[in-house]
Design a protein around this motif. Sequence first.
Motif, PDB file in Angstrom:
ATOM      1  N   VAL A   1      -1.336  -4.492  -4.208  1.00 48.61           N
ATOM      2  CA  VAL A   1      -0.539  -3.204  -2.893  1.00 48.61           C
ATOM      3  C   VAL A   1       0.891  -3.218  -2.586  1.00 48.61           C
ATOM      4  O   VAL A   1       1.407  -3.591  -3.198  1.00 48.61           O
ATOM      5  N   ALA A   2       0.542  -1.799  -2.066  1.00 52.73           N
ATOM      6  CA  ALA A   2       1.677  -1.217  -1.967  1.00 52.73           C
ATOM      7  C   ALA A   2       1.551  -0.020  -2.141  1.00 52.73           C
ATOM      8  O   ALA A   2       0.758   1.009  -0.744  1.00 52.73           O
ATOM      9  N   PRO A   3       3.198   0.971  -0.846  1.00 54.04           N
ATOM     10  CA  PRO A   3       2.984   1.864  -0.328  1.00 54.04           C
ATOM     11  C   PRO A   3       2.715   2.738  -1.266  1.00 54.04           C
ATOM     12  O   PRO A   3       2.952   2.434  -3.436  1.00 54.04           O
ATOM     13  N   GLY A   4       1.763   3.928  -1.442  1.00 51.92           N
ATOM     14  CA  GLY A   4       1.771   5.088  -1.871  1.00 51.92           C
ATOM     15  C   GLY A   4       2.453   5.868  -2.653  1.00 51.92           C
ATOM     16  O   GLY A   4       3.801   6.115  -1.442  1.00 51.92           O
ATOM     17  N   THR A   5       2.302   6.891  -3.030  1.00 54.49           N
ATOM     18  CA  THR A   5       3.288   8.337  -3.127  1.00 54.49           C
ATOM     19  C   THR A   5       3.268   9.078  -2.068  1.00 54.49           C
ATOM     20  O   THR A   5       3.410   9.660  -1.265  1.00 54.49           O
ATOM     21  N   VAL A   6       5.255   8.664  -1.931  1.00 56.62           N
ATOM     22  CA  VAL A   6       5.483   9.410  -0.561  1.00 56.62           C
ATOM     23  C   VAL A   6       5.391  11.302  -0.651  1.00 56.62           C
ATOM     24  O   VAL A   6       6.132  11.341  -1.477  1.00 56.62           O
ATOM     25  N   GLY A   7       4.988  12.025  -0.055  1.00 58.84           N
ATOM     26  CA  GLY A   7       5.093  13.029   0.127  1.00 58.84           C
ATOM     27  C   GLY A   7       4.861  14.228   0.935  1.00 58.84           C
ATOM     28  O   GLY A   7       5.122  13.585   2.462  1.00 58.84           O
ATOM     29  N   ILE A   8       4.853  15.951   1.246  1.00 51.89           N
ATOM     30  CA  ILE A   8       4.517  16.051   2.446  1.00 51.89           C
ATOM     31  C   ILE A   8       3.616  17.113   3.087  1.00 51.89           C
ATOM     32  O   ILE A   8       2.931  17.387   1.576  1.00 51.89           O
ATOM     33  N   ARG A   9       2.873  16.545   3.560  1.00 51.34           N
ATOM     34  CA  ARG A   9       1.451  17.266   3.814  1.00 51.34           C
ATOM     35  C   ARG A   9       1.718  17.994   5.074  1.00 51.34           C
ATOM     36  O   ARG A   9       1.875  17.504   6.102  1.00 51.34           O
ATOM     37  N   GLN A  10       0.525  19.467   5.066  1.00 51.32           N
ATOM     38  CA  GLN A  10       0.746  20.386   6.658  1.00 51.32           C
ATOM     39  C   GLN A  10      -0.082  19.900   7.395  1.00 51.32           C
ATOM     40  O   GLN A  10      -1.217  20.831   6.828  1.00 51.32           O
ATOM     41  N   ASP A  11      -0.605  18.785   7.729  1.00 54.60           N
ATOM     42  CA  ASP A  11      -2.275  19.039   8.335  1.00 54.60           C
ATOM     43  C   ASP A  11      -1.682  18.533  10.358  1.00 54.60           C
ATOM     44  O   ASP A  11      -2.502  17.844  10.918  1.00 54.60           O
ATOM     45  N   LEU A  12      -0.750  18.671  10.966  1.00 54.44           N
ATOM     46  CA  LEU A  12      -0.440  18.808  11.844  1.00 54.44           C
ATOM     47  C   LEU A  12      -1.106  19.564  12.507  1.00 54.44           C
ATOM     48  O   LEU A  12      -0.681  20.884  11.996  1.00 54.44           O
ATOM     49  N   PRO A  13      -1.297  19.689  14.085  1.00 58.14           N
ATOM     50  CA  PRO A  13      -1.770  20.926  14.978  1.00 58.14           C
ATOM     51  C   PRO A  13      -0.464  21.926  14.709  1.00 58.14           C
ATOM     52  O   PRO A  13       0.782  21.476  14.232  1.00 58.14           O
ATOM     53  N   ALA A  14      -1.020  23.217  14.524  1.00 61.83           N
ATOM     54  CA  ALA A  14      -0.284  24.121  14.408  1.00 61.83           C
ATOM     55  C   ALA A  14       0.682  24.294  12.815  1.00 61.83           C
ATOM     56  O   ALA A  14       1.225  25.460  12.865  1.00 61.83           O
ATOM     57  N   GLY A  15       0.122  23.266  11.799  1.00 61.38           N
ATOM     58  CA  GLY A  15      -0.031  23.208  10.597  1.00 61.38           C
ATOM     59  C   GLY A  15       1.691  23.339  10.431  1.00 61.38           C
ATOM     60  O   GLY A  15       2.160  23.115   9.454  1.00 61.38           O
ATOM     61  N   GLU A  16       1.619  22.299  11.358  1.00 61.03           N
ATOM     62  CA  GLU A  16       3.505  21.467  10.879  1.00 61.03           C
ATOM     63  C   GLU A  16       2.835  20.526  10.671  1.00 61.03           C
ATOM     64  O   GLU A  16       2.228  20.043   9.761  1.00 61.03           O
ATOM     65  N   PRO A  17       4.419  20.258   9.110  1.00 59.96           N
ATOM     66  CA  PRO A  17       4.116  19.272   7.661  1.00 59.96           C
ATOM     67  C   PRO A  17       5.168  17.719   8.904  1.00 59.96           C
ATOM     68  O   PRO A  17       4.867  17.926   9.244  1.00 59.96           O
ATOM     69  N   ARG A  18       4.560  16.552   7.930  1.00 59.17           N
ATOM     70  CA  ARG A  18       4.726  15.514   8.015  1.00 59.17           C
ATOM     71  C   ARG A  18       5.048  14.602   6.991  1.00 59.17           C
ATOM     72  O   ARG A  18       3.796  14.675   5.709  1.00 59.17           O
ATOM     73  N   VAL A  19       6.042  13.933   6.676  1.00 59.08           N
ATOM     74  CA  VAL A  19       6.160  13.085   5.382  1.00 59.08           C
ATOM     75  C   VAL A  19       5.181  12.224   5.244  1.00 59.08           C
ATOM     76  O   VAL A  19       4.440  11.516   6.460  1.00 59.08           O
ATOM     77  N   TYR A  20       4.477  11.569   4.906  1.00 61.97           N
ATOM     78  CA  TYR A  20       3.420  10.769   4.683  1.00 61.97           C
ATOM     79  C   TYR A  20       2.506  10.062   2.820  1.00 61.97           C
ATOM     80  O   TYR A  20       3.134  10.966   1.918  1.00 61.97           O
ATOM     81  N   ALA A  21       2.464   9.080   3.699  1.00 60.19           N
ATOM     82  CA  ALA A  21       1.679   8.336   2.077  1.00 60.19           C
ATOM     83  C   ALA A  21       0.745   7.140   2.285  1.00 60.19           C
ATOM     84  O   ALA A  21       0.747   7.156   3.633  1.00 60.19           O
ATOM     85  N   GLU A  22      -0.615   7.414   1.598  1.00 58.97           N
ATOM     86  CA  GLU A  22      -1.398   6.484   2.126  1.00 58.97           C
ATOM     87  C   GLU A  22      -0.716   4.732   1.338  1.00 58.97           C
ATOM     88  O   GLU A  22       0.153   4.945   0.842  1.00 58.97           O
ATOM     89  N   ALA A  23      -2.086   4.099   0.581  1.00 60.07           N
ATOM     90  CA  ALA A  23      -1.773   2.704   0.510  1.00 60.07           C
ATOM     91  C   ALA A  23      -2.306   2.375  -0.576  1.00 60.07           C
ATOM     92  O   ALA A  23      -3.391   3.143  -1.874  1.00 60.07           O
ATOM     93  N   GLU A  24      -1.566   1.713  -2.384  1.00 62.22           N
ATOM     94  CA  GLU A  24      -2.142   0.913  -2.660  1.00 62.22           C
ATOM     95  C   GLU A  24      -2.985  -0.452  -2.671  1.00 62.22           C
ATOM     96  O   GLU A  24      -2.493  -1.203  -1.444  1.00 62.22           O
ATOM     97  N   GLY A  25      -4.155  -0.622  -3.013  1.00 58.91           N
ATOM     98  CA  GLY A  25      -3.816  -1.891  -3.232  1.00 58.91           C
ATOM     99  C   GLY A  25      -4.836  -2.318  -1.978  1.00 58.91           C
ATOM    100  O   GLY A  25      -5.523  -3.683  -2.356  1.00 58.91           O
ATOM    101  N   ILE A  26      -5.024  -1.762  -1.024  1.00 61.96           N
ATOM    102  CA  ILE A  26      -5.573  -1.874   0.198  1.00 61.96           C
ATOM    103  C   ILE A  26      -7.460  -1.948   0.230  1.00 61.96           C
ATOM    104  O   ILE A  26      -7.482  -0.390  -0.031  1.00 61.96           O
ATOM    105  N   HIS A  27      -8.099  -2.352   0.024  1.00 65.91           N
ATOM    106  CA  HIS A  27      -9.360  -3.339  -0.210  1.00 65.91           C
ATOM    107  C   HIS A  27     -10.348  -2.234   0.954  1.00 65.91           C
ATOM    108  O   HIS A  27     -11.387  -1.769   1.062  1.00 65.91           O
TER     109      HIS A  27
END
Length: 569
Positions: free
Chosen positions: A507-533
């Motif tokens: 279990v750990a935080p996943g890789t942190v990156g920038i994802r442009q999936d907000l309304p109006a195409g705005e970006p956000r810092v984003y990371a999923e997880a590892e080891g969560i089944h």
Amino acid sequence: MLDLKIKNGTIIDGTGAPAATGDIGIRNGRIAAVGEVGESARETLDAEGSAVTPGFVDVHTHYDAQVFWDPKLSPSCYHGVTTVFGGHCGFSIAPLSPEAAPYLLRMLARVEGMPEACLEAGVAWNWRSFGEYLGQLDGNLGLNAGFLAGHCALRRVVMGERAVGERANASDVRAMQELLSQSLEEGAIGFSSTLSTTHNDADGQPVPSRHASFDEILDLARVVGRHEGTSIEFLPGVGLFSDEVRQLMSDISTESQRPVNWNVLNPGPPELMDNQLGISDIARRNGGKVVALTMPQPIVLRLNLHGGMVFDAMQGWADLFKLTVPERMAWLASPEHRQALDRGARSGGPFQSISDWRRWQVHAVFDAANKGFEGRTIGDIAAEQGKAPFDAMLDLALTEGLRTSFIPLDFGGGTDEGLWRRRGQLWADERTVVGASDAGAHLDMIDTFTYATALLCHGVREQGVITLEEAVRQLTQVPAALFGLRERGVLRPGWHADLVVFDPDAVAPGTVGIRQDLPAGEPRVYAEAEGIHQVFVNGVRILDQGRHTGSLPGKVMRSGIDTRTPTLD
């Protein structure tokens, strides 16, 4: 027959008790049995080698707006969180009025790092009462969620433009008390407020609650004490707290007879820790309870000059962020203005320690031509370009409309073993609660939404400053009790089936990156997880091997129904 049996898991029940191998049976959204479960089930999940724990309870988020365009409440759902609380720091979006809505929208964009275009495109802003706001969320939540009524919204609805710059008169206070009482009756989980000097609105002025007297805050706290299942959250500021503020925090608790949690406590010099943790001791002597939210990991700041958070707290920088972005860009192009800002950043204030621009790193760029700068330090770039570091940094930001994201490498103390030991001591201290994820806010700046997986990875496995059983207790039973959650936070027969199945060794935080999936195409810092089944909310699987199932089984947490009054012991 059971709906689901999870067998052969390492059960960590949330109480701090030693882990034990066993089964869990789930029926109708509730835990039917824990231990040896012989009853048959429609579905069986073999959890051998995995920990099975209660779902994690995040006591400090700002998902109030995001819930409308992302009812899954990502990325928290990927990190084992099953219950969240929002409306913190005085910044709820209910109650509301037509006049208050535009102000609160712009305030949130400024102070909580939620892009203005995103808030305009993703939120309808068409409710008035707190009950109407919660009603729009019913049946459309991936996680359980409760929300506090924020002081800034109350003040702006009641006082209009006078909320900024004026003290409330007796009539104003009575109207705010009535509005808060109505909000609590309609399900608000409690009340939040801020006096922090880092909290300024879109015009660069102190947010409404910062214009309140101590008496006004206490008058509102007393209202909270008349409603079942309610709590209070408060931001006193940064650094050493004055005796007056420390006493105010104690008084908020004793006058309301509710626990007060405040944001945020990080490991630091002994005199600072004594000053801040001492608030809890003052409250205890006076018959109250004050608890500090403490971070489960070092903060990595990703800063930009478009939003301006943290920059605006540097000495002499505040006026810069009262300008529009085009005006700001013109100002930053001036050598004279640059020199003044550089001097100011180095001359004092809470962020002087990160004013060595050479030690800043380019985190993310938005122009393909600048891609080669990512991951490099400003010192390296400046030497290559033959510029002063501050000039190199500003010149890069100006090519991208000030959106370039930078990391001050000297902030956070992530590799300091002494600080890790201190973090472990803070987590074990009864005067603290692990939290302060700020999920849903500062979308361009921080990744503290990974707080649960970060604690399990860094705190437990890598640093060894907390046991797995105690870490789970800090993520489940402790925060659930602080907010008085009914039948959540522990694996117990009859309680709600909020559960996480994860690999303790991975279990750990996943890789942190920038994802442009907000309304109006705005970006956000984003990371999923590892080891969560697997993640289950109210007995329904929302996460399966890292993928969201699309199910939205979450419930709106309403005070007095889903919560009981927290104790002060």
